[in-house]
Design a protein around this motif. Structure first.
Motif, short mmCIF file in Angstrom:
data_model
loop_
_atom_site.label_atom_id
_atom_site.label_comp_id
_atom_site.label_asym_id
_atom_site.label_seq_id
_atom_site.Cartn_x
_atom_site.Cartn_y
_atom_site.Cartn_z
N MET A 106 -1.80 -0.87 5.65
CA MET A 106 -0.54 -1.74 6.04
C MET A 106 -0.21 -2.82 4.81
SD MET A 106 0.20 -1.42 9.06
CE MET A 106 0.86 -2.99 9.84
N ARG A 107 -0.26 -1.86 3.47
CA ARG A 107 0.31 -2.43 2.34
C ARG A 107 1.82 -2.78 2.35
NH1 ARG A 107 -0.99 0.22 -3.20
NH2 ARG A 107 -3.09 -1.17 -3.14
N ASN A 108 2.39 -3.88 2.22
CA ASN A 108 3.67 -4.23 2.05
C ASN A 108 4.30 -3.78 3.61
OD1 ASN A 108 3.59 -4.92 -0.51
ND2 ASN A 108 3.83 -2.85 -1.10
N THR A 109 3.56 -4.06 4.50
CA THR A 109 3.93 -3.91 5.95
C THR A 109 3.89 -5.14 6.58
OG1 THR A 109 3.31 -1.59 5.91
CG2 THR A 109 4.05 -2.26 7.88
N TYR A 110 4.84 -5.76 7.19
CA TYR A 110 5.31 -7.26 7.65
C TYR A 110 4.99 -7.32 9.04
CZ TYR A 110 6.56 -7.91 2.90
OH TYR A 110 6.40 -8.01 1.41
N ILE A 111 4.91 -5.96 9.76
CA ILE A 111 4.78 -6.29 11.19
C ILE A 111 3.83 -5.56 11.71
CG2 ILE A 111 7.23 -6.72 11.71
CD1 ILE A 111 7.68 -3.61 11.78
N PRO A 112 3.12 -5.93 12.85
CA PRO A 112 1.79 -5.12 13.43
C PRO A 112 2.39 -3.95 13.91
CG PRO A 112 2.29 -6.95 14.76
CD PRO A 112 3.46 -6.99 13.68
N LEU A 113 1.81 -2.95 13.76
CA LEU A 113 2.23 -1.40 14.33
C LEU A 113 0.87 -0.85 15.12
CD1 LEU A 113 3.57 -0.11 10.57
CD2 LEU A 113 4.92 -0.88 12.91
N ASP A 114 1.28 0.34 15.77
CA ASP A 114 0.42 1.25 16.39
C ASP A 114 0.78 2.54 15.44
OD1 ASP A 114 -0.39 -0.66 18.24
OD2 ASP A 114 0.46 0.27 20.00
#
Length: 173
Positions: A106-114
């Motif tokens: 999740m590097r540089n990913t600002y929202i939770p994801l599935d």
């Protein structure tokens, strides 16, 4: 004109040029920052957009996810990085040339994801649910996957998605 006056005049002209150059660079930087990245979809483009339709093995209703498609090395590497939001039924489809053990972070990913991992036959072989934003832990199933679909965190569970569900690609070229 004295030599000191010439040096002073040259310094003033050079300073003015530097100020103008900095103003131009600053204006270009602001203009570039105000535009979304090229990979952000245009509003209203959903009707014609590629989609992944999941058939949950739980018996829940089919779930259509409008996707951006990532194929190139740059697109596969960037994914949904730097996004601040993701609509409920939007996501990204990662297409790899062959099945392999896939790991995502999740590097540089600002929202939770599935993260939904699919084998070559488009069967769900693993799901990483509600991944933590900015976490650099490598995540993925121990089963080979050729495709990965990233969606808003919690959406897979909400739609009854689990290992064994089937996926169909629509409009994916």
């Amino acid at each position: 004109m004295t030599p000191q006056a010439l040096v002073f005049r040259k310094a003033v002209v050079t300073s003015r040029r530097l100020v103008v150059a900095l103003a131009v660079v600053g204006a270009l930087g602001v203009a570039a920052c105000s535009r979304p990245p090229a990979s952000v979809p245009v509003a209203g483009a959903k009707a014609d957009s590629p989609a992944v339709v999941f058939q949950p093995s739980s018996g829940a209703a089919a779930w259509r996810v409008h996707v951006e498609v990532a194929r190139t090395a740059e697109e596969l590497s960037r994914g949904l990085m730097f996004r601040r939001e993701l609509a409920a039924d939007d996501g990204m489809l990662f297409i790899f040339p062959a099945s392999d053990i896939r790991r995502f972070w999740m590097r540089n990913t600002y929202i939770p994801l599935d993260m939904v991992f699919l084998d070559a036959q488009r069967n769900v072989v693993g799901i990483e649910e509600n991944t933590v934003p900015l976490d650099e832990t490598s995540r993925g199933p121990d089963a080979p996957a050729q495709f990965v679909v990233e969606v808003r965190g919690g959406a897979a569970k909400l739609h009854g998605l689990g290992v064994g569900a089937k996926a169909e690609f629509q409009g994916v070229k």
